[in-house]
Design a protein around this motif. Structure first.
Motif, PDB file in Angstrom:
ATOM      1  N   LYS A   1      59.955  27.350  53.311  1.00 55.99           N
ATOM      2  CA  LYS A   1      60.411  26.781  54.179  1.00 55.99           C
ATOM      3  C   LYS A   1      59.249  25.575  54.317  1.00 55.99           C
ATOM      4  N   GLY A   2      60.016  24.266  54.446  1.00 55.46           N
ATOM      5  CA  GLY A   2      59.461  22.695  54.604  1.00 55.46           C
ATOM      6  C   GLY A   2      58.672  22.586  53.374  1.00 55.46           C
ATOM      7  N   LYS A   3      58.868  23.102  51.831  1.00 52.85           N
ATOM      8  CA  LYS A   3      58.394  22.450  51.098  1.00 52.85           C
ATOM      9  C   LYS A   3      58.631  22.298  49.906  1.00 52.85           C
ATOM     10  N   LYS A   4      58.485  22.238  48.304  1.00 52.06           N
ATOM     11  CA  LYS A   4      59.308  21.810  47.140  1.00 52.06           C
ATOM     12  C   LYS A   4      58.216  22.917  46.060  1.00 52.06           C
ATOM     13  N   VAL A   5      59.432  23.264  45.332  1.00 49.12           N
ATOM     14  CA  VAL A   5      58.658  23.706  43.947  1.00 49.12           C
ATOM     15  C   VAL A   5      58.143  22.476  42.738  1.00 49.12           C
ATOM     16  N   HIS A   6      56.536  23.336  42.720  1.00 50.29           N
ATOM     17  CA  HIS A   6      55.602  21.696  42.272  1.00 50.29           C
ATOM     18  C   HIS A   6      57.068  20.987  40.808  1.00 50.29           C
ATOM     19  N   PRO A   7      56.749  20.451  40.613  1.00 47.96           N
ATOM     20  CA  PRO A   7      57.693  19.328  39.647  1.00 47.96           C
ATOM     21  C   PRO A   7      57.136  20.395  38.109  1.00 47.96           C
ATOM     22  N   ASP A   8      56.465  20.463  38.108  1.00 47.94           N
ATOM     23  CA  ASP A   8      56.783  21.343  36.255  1.00 47.94           C
ATOM     24  C   ASP A   8      57.204  22.699  36.461  1.00 47.94           C
ATOM     25  N   VAL A   9      57.476  23.047  37.687  1.00 43.58           N
ATOM     26  CA  VAL A   9      57.493  24.685  37.752  1.00 43.58           C
ATOM     27  C   VAL A   9      58.804  24.997  37.996  1.00 43.58           C
ATOM     28  N   SER A  10      60.088  25.523  37.115  1.00 45.61           N
ATOM     29  CA  SER A  10      60.742  25.793  37.240  1.00 45.61           C
ATOM     30  C   SER A  10      61.500  27.538  38.063  1.00 45.61           C
ATOM     31  N   LEU A  11      61.491  27.458  39.655  1.00 44.14           N
ATOM     32  CA  LEU A  11      61.434  28.359  39.934  1.00 44.14           C
ATOM     33  C   LEU A  11      63.254  29.399  40.555  1.00 44.14           C
ATOM     34  N   VAL A  12      63.017  30.685  39.788  1.00 39.20           N
ATOM     35  CA  VAL A  12      64.704  31.326  39.861  1.00 39.20           C
ATOM     36  C   VAL A  12      64.831  32.205  41.171  1.00 39.20           C
ATOM     37  N   ILE A  13      65.688  31.879  41.669  1.00 40.01           N
ATOM     38  CA  ILE A  13      65.168  33.212  42.574  1.00 40.01           C
ATOM     39  C   ILE A  13      66.956  34.823  42.313  1.00 40.01           C
ATOM     40  N   ALA A  14      67.010  35.517  42.612  1.00 38.97           N
ATOM     41  CA  ALA A  14      68.201  36.531  42.160  1.00 38.97           C
ATOM     42  C   ALA A  14      68.195  37.481  43.223  1.00 38.97           C
ATOM     43  N   PRO A  15      68.809  37.311  44.256  1.00 33.96           N
ATOM     44  CA  PRO A  15      68.786  38.339  45.476  1.00 33.96           C
ATOM     45  C   PRO A  15      69.593  40.268  45.041  1.00 33.96           C
TER      46      PRO A  15
ATOM     47  N   ASN B   1      71.472  33.725  58.249  1.00 34.91           N
ATOM     48  CA  ASN B   1      70.287  32.989  58.771  1.00 34.91           C
ATOM     49  C   ASN B   1      69.805  31.979  58.405  1.00 34.91           C
ATOM     50  N   GLY B   2      70.143  31.389  57.444  1.00 37.16           N
ATOM     51  CA  GLY B   2      69.086  30.018  57.399  1.00 37.16           C
ATOM     52  C   GLY B   2      68.178  29.976  56.207  1.00 37.16           C
ATOM     53  N   ALA B   3      68.108  31.099  55.955  1.00 36.95           N
ATOM     54  CA  ALA B   3      67.410  31.418  54.897  1.00 36.95           C
ATOM     55  C   ALA B   3      67.424  31.073  53.272  1.00 36.95           C
ATOM     56  N   LEU B   4      68.442  30.964  52.874  1.00 36.28           N
ATOM     57  CA  LEU B   4      68.581  30.676  51.778  1.00 36.28           C
ATOM     58  C   LEU B   4      69.166  29.632  51.965  1.00 36.28           C
ATOM     59  N   ALA B   5      69.459  28.666  53.126  1.00 34.45           N
ATOM     60  CA  ALA B   5      69.236  26.558  52.955  1.00 34.45           C
ATOM     61  C   ALA B   5      68.173  26.100  53.006  1.00 34.45           C
ATOM     62  N   ASP B   6      66.708  27.511  52.995  1.00 31.53           N
ATOM     63  CA  ASP B   6      65.349  26.865  53.099  1.00 31.53           C
ATOM     64  C   ASP B   6      64.922  27.108  52.107  1.00 31.53           C
ATOM     65  N   ILE B   7      65.653  27.755  50.550  1.00 37.30           N
ATOM     66  CA  ILE B   7      64.891  28.763  49.387  1.00 37.30           C
ATOM     67  C   ILE B   7      65.513  27.291  48.871  1.00 37.30           C
ATOM     68  N   ILE B   8      67.455  26.745  49.406  1.00 35.56           N
ATOM     69  CA  ILE B   8      67.633  26.006  48.313  1.00 35.56           C
ATOM     70  C   ILE B   8      67.207  24.977  48.880  1.00 35.56           C
ATOM     71  N   SER B   9      66.442  23.998  49.652  1.00 33.15           N
ATOM     72  CA  SER B   9      65.609  23.074  49.538  1.00 33.15           C
ATOM     73  C   SER B   9      64.868  22.616  48.980  1.00 33.15           C
ATOM     74  N   SER B  10      63.834  23.904  48.984  1.00 29.36           N
ATOM     75  CA  SER B  10      62.590  24.167  48.536  1.00 29.36           C
ATOM     76  C   SER B  10      62.477  23.521  46.723  1.00 29.36           C
ATOM     77  N   GLY B  11      63.885  23.668  45.933  1.00 29.45           N
ATOM     78  CA  GLY B  11      64.551  23.735  44.482  1.00 29.45           C
ATOM     79  C   GLY B  11      64.121  24.815  44.007  1.00 29.45           C
TER      80      GLY B  11
END
Length: 640
Positions: free
Chosen positions: A313-327, A339-349
């Motif tokens: 939340k409120g942070k960004k994934v490092h430019p050299d990193v690909s972050l993938v998340i699968a619920p 609850n808004g947590a998914l938006a925080d995850i997406i916003s991080s990149g």
């Protein structure tokens, strides 16, 4: 003396045999699960038994592995499983509903019941006090048909948890510590039963992470007691009626006991290419990271991903990193969205994947050449990610998320984030993607696509076993080595003739050609042969190629059962020297195998180097009869 939890459940389900040391027993199975990677074969085998409907309390078919529909094959397999499940009385979890173990834990798990599944991570349900075991597809088909499930009476090892986890240290670090101590061979013929004051500090999702990855120990299964934390979970899932308290007797006895002080644990990491290659994160921190993958049946719960969202939340994934998340399930995904947590995850990149196994099974997201990938998964076997040169590390969600932000492997304790989670009293319940079977199965037409081929059936055992050594491999060969699983091959899980062309592809690409040129032959292997996934294809592909026997120093439990079920002899070297004396393409023979089966000592002549050696046949009388018949299906037909 009292009974431990494992013995209690075994006693309640005992059908045949005596619960004693080194004994063989048959137990009643209450529930089964299959997934699409292994399920097609299981249902073809079920059909061959010609029963009207399944005999279990409940059986569930999931689609969670073969999700990429690049051609017709996966969609056809999904339709076959849906229709055959409906016909035979099996519930069907549609694609997108989630990973089988996460969904089963949420919606079907039940303390005190027995479960087998055609997936090695079926022990996940042990997190609620279920005796849940991975098995080969044919064993699952037999259980659905009402047969008992045969196992050797396991040793029960108590893992005594004391203390409480520190901030940014997680359940994943507990099981990595167990693997560090015991290795991938440390659980063979054992069940790990967790107890101690530390158990009460762990939620059901945390317990499930531990029981899930107990499969990497080679264990029969792992189990936690069913207690007040379990009741909280069932209330939240609106299944309070499924809850019962279940615990060991006060003076229960165990074969072994290990104590882990949770206060002393630190963030851990498994280095390439084995889940037991474990050290502390601090030992190799600041390693540059290219990819981070969060999810799998090990770490995709609501609790896991809420912690990840707080870190991101409120942070960004490092430019050299690909972050993938699968619920792990649609329930988890939708609750994060609401609850808004998914938006925080997406916003991080971060990139959001389907509610499926995805990269864990090699279905997409292969790392780049020489890439370093941190994964919250359970396995980092060589080549499993889809990139042979990749370096895959196994970590907790906390370590993964913090490292994704920093671009380097980071001890998560360096970041000061409040990870306390207010778990909802009620989870979002929507079972609309779980289809009930047809009330009248005569109305159901089973759909079969052109990619679904008949499974190979062995012939009854003859008077001798002879052939050339088609391949000689070392210790800890996995089913991923034997029958690779990736996005190119998974669509052909119902097509053994095609798959066989890739058998041992990452070890020796010439193996299929060699097998066909020599009319089959024999495999020679080291210790713990066939560890890892329960995939029956690691026995079916060699069978199709004419493999008659596997000679190994030792076998993993599930793969040995799969070999027996398909009529392939699993033989253990009597001494180390015998293994060392054999070379690739040596011609070996046992010229009176029928007598040898009675004595359980199989003597081979090495015609090439003019030597002799002995192997041990460690089988029950029933398993010997199955081998004589040429496999379990022939045996069932002969005795029906």
């Amino acid at each position: 003396m009292g009974d431990n939890l494992v013995i209690k459940i075994l006693r309640n389900h005992l059908v045949s045999g005596i619960i004693e040391e080194n004994g063989s027993i048959g137990i009643k199975i209450d529930q089964t699960l299959t997934q699409d990677s292994t399920g097609t074969m299981a249902y073809l085998q079920l059909e061959a038994m010609d029963i009207g409907t399944v005999k279990t309390k409940r059986s569930v078919a999931f689609v969670d592995h073969n999700m990429l529909q690049q051609g017709f094959e996966n969609a056809d397999d999904h339709k076959f499983i849906q229709t055959v499940a409906s016909k035979y009385g099996v519930y069907f979890s549609k694609p997108g509903n989630g990973i089988c173990h996460q969904v089963f834990l949420e919606r079907f798990s039940k303390p005190g019941e027995t479960l087998i599944g055609s997936d090695s991570h079926t022990p996940t349900a042990g997190g609620v006090g279920m005796l849940a075991m991975g098995a080969g597809g044919f064993d699952v088909a037999l259980a659905m048909a009402g047969s008992e499930y045969n196992i050797n009476v396991p040793k029960v090892c108590k893992i005594n948890l004391i203390g409480k986890l520190n901030k940014m240290v997680s359940a994943k670090d507990i099981i990595l510590e167990v693997l560090r101590r015991l290795s991938v061979k440390g659980g063979v013929n054992k069940v790990f039963e967790y107890g101690g004051e530390g158990v009460r500090t762990l939620s059901v999702p945390e317990r499930a992470t531990i029981t899930n990855m107990g499969a990497e120990l080679g264990a029969t299964t792992s189990i936690f007691p069913s207690d007040e934390r379990t009741l909280e979970f069932f209330k939240a899932q609106d299944r309070e009626s499924d809850y019962i308290e279940l615990k060991a007797d006060e003076y229960a006895t165990y074969d072994e006991e290990i104590t882990i002080n949770l206060n002393d644990l630190k963030p851990m990491i498994a280095k390439p290419h084995s889940p037991d290659n474990v050290i502390e994160v601090l030992d190799i921190s600041k390693t540059k990271v290219d990819q981070v993958a969060i999810g799998s049946c090990t770490n995709s719960s609501y609790e896991d991903l809420m912690k990840v969202s707080k870190i991101l939340k409120g942070k960004k994934v490092h430019p050299d990193v690909s972050l993938v998340i699968a619920p792990g399930s649609r329930q988890v995904m939708e609750m994060l969205a609401r609850n808004g947590a998914l938006a925080d995850i997406i916003s991080s990149g971060a990139r959001i994947l389907e509610n499926s196994c995805g990269p864990c099974i090699g279905m997409g997201q292969a790392p780049g050449t020489d890439g370093v990938s941190l994964r919250t998964f359970n396995r980092n076997f060589y080549g499993r990610s889809g990139t042979l040169s990749a370096k895959v590390y196994l970590v907790s969600p906390e370590t993964a998320a913090v490292s994704a932000i920093n671009g380097v492997l980071t001890d998560p304790r360096e970041m000061n984030v409040d990870l306390s989670i207010d778990m909802p009293k009620k989870f979002l319940i929507d079972d609309s993607m779980i289809l009930k079977p047809a009330e009248n199965n005569s109305d159901v037409i089973v759909c079969r696509g052109p990619n679904i081929k008949p499974f190979p059936i062995n012939k009854p055992l003859g008077r001798d076993i002879k052939g050339k050594v088609l391949i000689k491999v070392q210790d800890n060969i996995t089913t991923d080595h034997i029958m690779p699983s990736n996005s190119k091959l998974l669509p052909f899980r119902s097509n053994i003739p095609y798959l066989s062309e890739f058998c041992f592809n990452t070890v020796d690409a010439e193996f299929p050609k060699r097998a066909k040129e020599n009319d089959g032959g024999i495999i020679v292997a080291g210790t713990n042969y066939g560890q890892g996934s329960s995939r029956e294809h690691a026995a079916l592909a060699p069978l199709y190629l004419g493999v008659k026997a596997v000679l190994a120093k030792s076998f993993s439990r599930i793969h040995k059962a799969n070999l027996i079920n398909n009529g392939i002899l699993p033989l253990e070297f009597k001494d180390e020297g015998s293994y060392n004396s054999i070379e690739l393409m040596d011609e070996i023979i046992c010229d009176n195998i029928q007598d040898a089966l009675i004595k359980r000592i199989v003597k081979f002549k090495n015609i090439t180097n003019k030597s002799e050696f002995n192997t041990i046949l460690d089988l029950t009388d029933k398993e010997v009869d199955i081998i004589r018949a040429g496999g379990r299906l022939n045996y069932v037909k002969n005795n029906s």
